[in-house]
Design a protein around this motif. Sequence first.
Motif, PDB file in Angstrom:
ATOM      1  N   SER A  51       0.857  -1.021  -0.100  1.00  0.00           N
ATOM      2  CA  SER A  51       0.074  -0.049  -0.001  1.00  0.00           C
ATOM      3  C   SER A  51       0.893   1.162   0.020  1.00  0.00           C
ATOM      4  O   SER A  51       1.936   1.157   0.218  1.00  0.00           O
ATOM      5  CB  SER A  51      -1.010  -0.071   1.052  1.00  0.00           C
ATOM      6  OG  SER A  51      -0.108   0.247   2.359  1.00  0.00           O
ATOM      7  N   GLU A  67       0.618   0.587  -4.725  1.00  0.00           N
ATOM      8  CA  GLU A  67       0.023  -0.689  -4.552  1.00  0.00           C
ATOM      9  C   GLU A  67       0.247  -1.518  -5.740  1.00  0.00           C
ATOM     10  O   GLU A  67      -0.440  -1.293  -6.766  1.00  0.00           O
ATOM     11  CB  GLU A  67      -1.140  -0.499  -3.982  1.00  0.00           C
ATOM     12  CG  GLU A  67      -1.945  -1.925  -3.382  1.00  0.00           C
ATOM     13  CD  GLU A  67      -3.256  -1.988  -2.660  1.00  0.00           C
ATOM     14  OE1 GLU A  67      -3.785  -2.946  -2.736  1.00  0.00           O
ATOM     15  OE2 GLU A  67      -3.720  -0.719  -2.625  1.00  0.00           O
ATOM     16  N   ASP A  87       1.104   9.654   1.907  1.00  0.00           N
ATOM     17  CA  ASP A  87       0.927   8.299   1.648  1.00  0.00           C
ATOM     18  C   ASP A  87       2.069   7.307   1.550  1.00  0.00           C
ATOM     19  O   ASP A  87       2.181   6.788   0.497  1.00  0.00           O
ATOM     20  CB  ASP A  87       0.022   8.157   0.675  1.00  0.00           C
ATOM     21  CG  ASP A  87      -0.900   6.720   0.533  1.00  0.00           C
ATOM     22  OD1 ASP A  87      -0.772   5.920   1.510  1.00  0.00           O
ATOM     23  OD2 ASP A  87      -1.383   6.314  -0.649  1.00  0.00           O
TER      24      ASP A  87
END
Length: 289
Positions: A51, A67, A87
């Motif tokens: 991820s 991902e 992220d």
Amino acid sequence: MNMEERHSTSVNPLPGKGELTVLFGGRERTAPAHNVGPQVRDYFLVHHVMSGKGTFQCMGRTYELGEGDSFFIFPGELIRYTADDADPWTYRWVGFRGNIAEELLNAADISQHRPVARPSRHRRVAVLFHQIERSLELADPGVDLRSGGLLRMLLAEYRKDEAYRSEGADGKRTPIEQQVERTIRWLTVQYAEPISIEKMSQSLGYNRTHLSKMFKQYTGMTPMHFLLKIRMERAKLLLREKLTVEQVAASVGFTDPLYFSKQFKKWFDRSPTEYRQEADGKSFYDCKD
């Protein structure tokens, strides 16, 4: 991986020396902007992104990965990879070596020039990474055969999916990047020898001041600090072998074992002997910078 466990690595206690052997396997939930490199490794290493997002730099190209993507590191290649600020990655990895390793990767159309793959069976690949790490944790007499077999199954998944390859951003390296890469390669090969900035500059044909400036601009470290990092990381590996501290010191370019021990303690906050005792049974193949 639970919320408290950000990172773990399992090492093969009985690595073989033949066709293909797993050295270690691990996983990590990286911190924002977590950066590894620039550095050169002496084994093969594959990461699979579970991820998050980040970038991988190799051979003058930058790959934007998320991902389901995997990226491969080849021995002797200068690389850098960085997790996204907002992220960051969670990924698994496997380090390996063997005299047919590159042949198997090339059969899957994976090379230094095409180091990124996106297997169609993303979850199957993730399971194989997990099984490899788990097999290493068991550490029984059959660990090398079992983990090696799982690695072959893993590489077979990439061979099925040769269509996808990220093209990267810019395939051309700047002159500074080429010079820094050449310097890092030189340091990686020569680290066990007596090295000075003057000797290095002369060998590479660069002006001393220019070399120091461009190297720090690109890596954030002076050449001598980078050399010390190479030596200390190599010393960690050698302390796992049946060598005396004096032999380890000599193997990484220190003529004075006491000075080596002082530098090691300054770098790792423990003496070589303390590190060896503490790390007994733990992994030295840490993918973290």
